[in-house]
Enzyme design. Structure first.
Site, PDB file in Angstrom:
ATOM      1  N   SER A 225     -44.173  -8.434 -38.549  1.00  0.00           N
ATOM      2  CA  SER A 225     -42.930  -9.055 -38.999  1.00  0.00           C
ATOM      3  C   SER A 225     -43.192 -10.050 -40.133  1.00  0.00           C
ATOM      4  O   SER A 225     -44.159 -10.800 -40.099  1.00  0.00           O
ATOM      5  CB  SER A 225     -42.253  -9.796 -37.856  1.00  0.00           C
ATOM      6  OG  SER A 225     -41.816  -8.881 -36.870  1.00  0.00           O
ATOM      7  N   ASN A 250     -50.780 -11.242 -26.445  1.00  0.00           N
ATOM      8  CA  ASN A 250     -50.860 -11.996 -27.695  1.00  0.00           C
ATOM      9  C   ASN A 250     -49.719 -13.002 -27.785  1.00  0.00           C
ATOM     10  O   ASN A 250     -48.643 -12.795 -27.223  1.00  0.00           O
ATOM     11  CB  ASN A 250     -50.853 -11.050 -28.901  1.00  0.00           C
ATOM     12  CG  ASN A 250     -49.454 -10.767 -29.408  1.00  0.00           C
ATOM     13  OD1 ASN A 250     -48.867 -11.552 -30.153  1.00  0.00           O
ATOM     14  ND2 ASN A 250     -48.890  -9.634 -28.983  1.00  0.00           N
ATOM     15  N   PHE A 254     -45.575 -14.705 -35.211  1.00  0.00           N
ATOM     16  CA  PHE A 254     -45.150 -14.343 -36.579  1.00  0.00           C
ATOM     17  C   PHE A 254     -46.026 -15.000 -37.642  1.00  0.00           C
ATOM     18  O   PHE A 254     -45.531 -15.524 -38.652  1.00  0.00           O
ATOM     19  CB  PHE A 254     -43.684 -14.725 -36.819  1.00  0.00           C
ATOM     20  CG  PHE A 254     -42.675 -13.827 -36.168  1.00  0.00           C
ATOM     21  CD1 PHE A 254     -43.038 -12.633 -35.570  1.00  0.00           C
ATOM     22  CD2 PHE A 254     -41.331 -14.190 -36.134  1.00  0.00           C
ATOM     23  CE1 PHE A 254     -42.100 -11.810 -34.964  1.00  0.00           C
ATOM     24  CE2 PHE A 254     -40.377 -13.372 -35.533  1.00  0.00           C
ATOM     25  CZ  PHE A 254     -40.771 -12.185 -34.939  1.00  0.00           C
ATOM     26  N   SER A 381     -39.305 -10.820 -30.145  1.00  0.00           N
ATOM     27  CA  SER A 381     -40.651 -11.334 -29.890  1.00  0.00           C
ATOM     28  C   SER A 381     -40.569 -12.506 -28.923  1.00  0.00           C
ATOM     29  O   SER A 381     -39.731 -13.398 -29.084  1.00  0.00           O
ATOM     30  CB  SER A 381     -41.311 -11.789 -31.191  1.00  0.00           C
ATOM     31  OG  SER A 381     -42.510 -12.494 -30.913  1.00  0.00           O
ATOM     32  N   ASN A 383     -42.781 -14.801 -28.710  1.00  0.00           N
ATOM     33  CA  ASN A 383     -43.694 -15.838 -29.179  1.00  0.00           C
ATOM     34  C   ASN A 383     -43.093 -16.804 -30.193  1.00  0.00           C
ATOM     35  O   ASN A 383     -43.784 -17.667 -30.717  1.00  0.00           O
ATOM     36  CB  ASN A 383     -44.946 -15.185 -29.775  1.00  0.00           C
ATOM     37  CG  ASN A 383     -45.664 -14.312 -28.771  1.00  0.00           C
ATOM     38  OD1 ASN A 383     -45.794 -14.685 -27.608  1.00  0.00           O
ATOM     39  ND2 ASN A 383     -46.097 -13.135 -29.202  1.00  0.00           N
ATOM     40  N   THR A 384     -41.798 -16.649 -30.479  1.00  0.00           N
ATOM     41  CA  THR A 384     -41.065 -17.599 -31.323  1.00  0.00           C
ATOM     42  C   THR A 384     -39.973 -18.219 -30.469  1.00  0.00           C
ATOM     43  O   THR A 384     -39.088 -17.503 -29.984  1.00  0.00           O
ATOM     44  CB  THR A 384     -40.442 -16.896 -32.544  1.00  0.00           C
ATOM     45  OG1 THR A 384     -41.491 -16.352 -33.361  1.00  0.00           O
ATOM     46  CG2 THR A 384     -39.614 -17.872 -33.368  1.00  0.00           C
ATOM     47  N   LYS A 421     -34.607  -4.231 -33.022  1.00  0.00           N
ATOM     48  CA  LYS A 421     -35.694  -4.150 -32.056  1.00  0.00           C
ATOM     49  C   LYS A 421     -35.413  -5.084 -30.893  1.00  0.00           C
ATOM     50  O   LYS A 421     -35.206  -6.284 -31.090  1.00  0.00           O
ATOM     51  CB  LYS A 421     -37.040  -4.494 -32.692  1.00  0.00           C
ATOM     52  CG  LYS A 421     -38.229  -4.261 -31.764  1.00  0.00           C
ATOM     53  CD  LYS A 421     -39.551  -4.322 -32.519  1.00  0.00           C
ATOM     54  CE  LYS A 421     -40.713  -3.938 -31.626  1.00  0.00           C
ATOM     55  NZ  LYS A 421     -41.988  -3.872 -32.356  1.00  0.00           N
ATOM     56  N   ASN A 450     -40.096  -4.281 -27.513  1.00  0.00           N
ATOM     57  CA  ASN A 450     -41.151  -5.224 -27.877  1.00  0.00           C
ATOM     58  C   ASN A 450     -42.066  -5.453 -26.669  1.00  0.00           C
ATOM     59  O   ASN A 450     -41.981  -4.752 -25.673  1.00  0.00           O
ATOM     60  CB  ASN A 450     -40.525  -6.546 -28.340  1.00  0.00           C
ATOM     61  CG  ASN A 450     -41.326  -7.221 -29.444  1.00  0.00           C
ATOM     62  OD1 ASN A 450     -42.547  -7.347 -29.343  1.00  0.00           O
ATOM     63  ND2 ASN A 450     -40.650  -7.663 -30.485  1.00  0.00           N
TER      64      ASN A 450
END
Length: 567
Positions: A225, A250, A254, A381, A383-384, A421, A450
């Site tokens: 991304s 993980n 980003f 995601s 992770n953000t 997504k 995802n």
């Protein structure tokens, strides 16, 4: 060598026995003796070190062969045919995790011998194949890379990832010259895919390696991304292997170099003779809007169309030149297949407020839309912080309307399809809302899914199982396929789906297709298995189709839904 100053505290001279192999040497000072083990010749003497202080000189030995260049003043070890032992001693002195693990691995006599035999055989096969036909040449390349790929597992995951990108960008990868089985060809959104197997976003974040990945035989590749501004991502370490489960956790966050960096590489790729794949309905769209556009806008459209035609003509010439390999003996020429579609996956910057998130995606369409065969809006995601909130009914419809409006406003006549997504960690009610929003806003496709934040008992008990982040790989297969199947039913097959999550082989890809996917993406399996997995996966998928009597991928899409199947 020139005489060295006498050390303040000299060590006693090392006197090997006449029967010693390799002599004695030091890397902590002393004088370098002529000959010895460094060059593997049958000269006398060891190799004295060139760093540090206080080392003793190597003493002559009448029966030296092979020698060693060892660290920290150790004795010479046996060489192999006049070489060998010394280089491992040198490597072991170097800092870094890679050297320690690699030398420990290679010092195992059994492994070293097998690798040497295998590499020699593969090299000979590659040499012979290069003079025969393209199929043999491709097989040989994938075989050689297949031998090297396991070594990447000795390296820390993120370092291995970056090293892999560097190799690909430098041209070190196997080329696929063999045509894909006709049964694997797919067409969606006016784009042609020679096979339905693509590489998911997250691998080539900054658009550095996608040409190599397409040449390797992927049906399509998705970069990103990409966020408007460069950002470093989350603190390291942030990637963890769970090899027993063929999985990875993980929390990259980003990390990427931003739009401008990616835009430069994508623009160069298009200028170098790789035109966009055009959507057939664009001409109809232009006729409908022609009356509403000013003469200046129409002139700009015509200029863009002419440039596209010129680029397409240049591409045909470039592909012909790039795809020819002349066989030295026969003079025969064979063409490499044309590259597949390129997707651009868009994300938002970590510091962008949730209320302004749509702005980041609109900027992404404006900056990169003209380079993409398709665009992906990534709101899934884990992770953000707050990103997954954008999947909610409150935000999603408004976000997608703005993105599609930006797509429709791109200069020229290029209108890339827009895909969404989504995450696997959603409820049935969430799926209903997402399907409704996608249908209402005329989203072109949905990628399911995802990574997951869920952890099974087996994963939780792993030493890395408690790490924060998204889990990908084999454990995700069931959950992501279930969401895929539900989305196919909720959309009644009217929106093409891309199945992603847990795909490790051709059978997994076939399972996604039967559940409703028109295309399939891999990532973690590629990280574990390397490029050699791709030809094998294609063959397995083609066999699955044939065994069940399906002439092509289209015929198998949604097959698991029986009477409720939509075509």
């Amino acid at each position: 060598s020139p005489p060295q100053p006498t050390p303040a505290h000299p060590s006693p001279t090392v006197n090997p026995s006449p029967d010693s192999i390799g002599g004695a040497g030091r890397t902590n000072g002393g004088q370098s003796q002529r000959g010895g083990g460094r060059d593997g010749e049958a000269h006398s003497g060891g190799v004295a070190g060139v760093r540090g202080e206080g080392g003793g000189k190597g003493s002559p030995s009448p029966r030296v062969r092979g020698g060693s260049w060892r660290g920290q003043g150790g004795k010479g070890s046996r060489g192999s045919s006049g070489s060998g032992g010394g280089i491992f001693g040198y490597i072991s002195n170097q800092p870094g995790y890679l050297y320690r693990r690699l030398t420990r691995f290679l010092r195992d006599p059994y492994i070293s011998k097998k690798m040497i035999y295998a590499a020699t055989a593969a090299g000979a096969a590659a040499t012979v194949a290069s003079f025969t036909d393209n199929a043999s040449w491709s097989r040989a390349q994938f075989a050689v890379i297949g031998l090297v790929a396991p070594l990447m597992q000795l390296i820390e995951p993120e370092t291995a990832h970056n090293l892999g990108i560097s190799f690909l960008a430098a041209g070190i990868y196997p080329r696929e010259y063999r045509p894909d089985p006709p049964s694997l060809a797919v067409e969606r959104w006016g784009l042609r895919f020679s096979n339905p197997l693509g590489l998911a976003a997250g691998f080539d974040k900054d658009a550095r390696a996608f040409p190599a990945l397409l040449d390797m035989g992927f049906g399509f590749v998705e970069i990103g991304s990409v966020t408007p501004l460069a950002q470093p991502g989350n603190p390291k370490p942030r990637c963890f292997r769970l090899p027993e489960h063929r999985a990875v956790i993980n929390r990259y966050g980003f990390n990427n170099d931003g739009h401008e960096s990616a835009k430069g590489r994508l623009d160069t790729y298009r200028r170098d003779g790789h035109p966009l794949q055009r959507k057939p309905k664009v001409e109809a769209d232009q006729k409908e809007t022609k009356k509403k556009r000013s003469s200046k806008q129409l002139a700009a459209d015509e200029e863009a169309a002419a440039a596209t035609r010129q680029a397409a003509a240049a591409a045909e010439e470039a592909d012909a030149a790039r795809g020819m390999r002349i066989h030295l003996f026969s003079g025969e020429k064979n063409e490499i297949k044309v590259s597949g579609p390129l997707g651009v996956n868009l994300g938002k910057n970590k510091l962008t407020p949730e209320a302004s998130a749509a702005d980041d995606y609109v900027v992404g369409v404006t900056n990169l839309g003209h380079t993409a065969d398709y665009i992906v809006v990534n709101v899934s995601s884990p992770n953000t912080p707050g990103l997954r909130n954008l999947q909610s009914k409150q935000h999603l419809e408004g976000l997608m309307r703005r993105v599609i409006q930006a797509r429709d406003g791109l200069e020229g006549c290029h209108r890339p399809p827009v895909l969404l997504k989504i995450a696997p960690d959603i409820t049935q009610a969430d799926m209903v809302d997402i399907a409704a929003a996608a249908t209402a806003t005329k989203v072109d496709g949905i990628i399911v899914s995802n990574t997951t934040i869920a952890r099974s008992t087996e994963i939780a008990e792993h030493k890395h199982g408690s790490e924060l982040g998204g889990l990908s790989g084999a454990p995700l297969l069931d959950a992501s396929t279930q969401v895929l199947s539900e989305m196919y039913k909720l959309t009644k097959g009217s929106i093409p789906l891309i199945g992603c999550g847990g795909v490790s082989d051709g059978k997994d890809a076939y399972r996604k297709i039967r559940a409703g996917a028109s295309l399939v993406q891999v990532y973690t399996a590629f990280a574990y298995q390397g490029p050699a997995m791709l030809p094998k996966m294609k063959a397995e998928l083609a066999k699955c189709l044939a065994d069940d009597g399906f002439p092509n991928v289209d015929a198998a899409v949604g097959a698991d839904h029986g009477k409720q199947r939509w075509r």
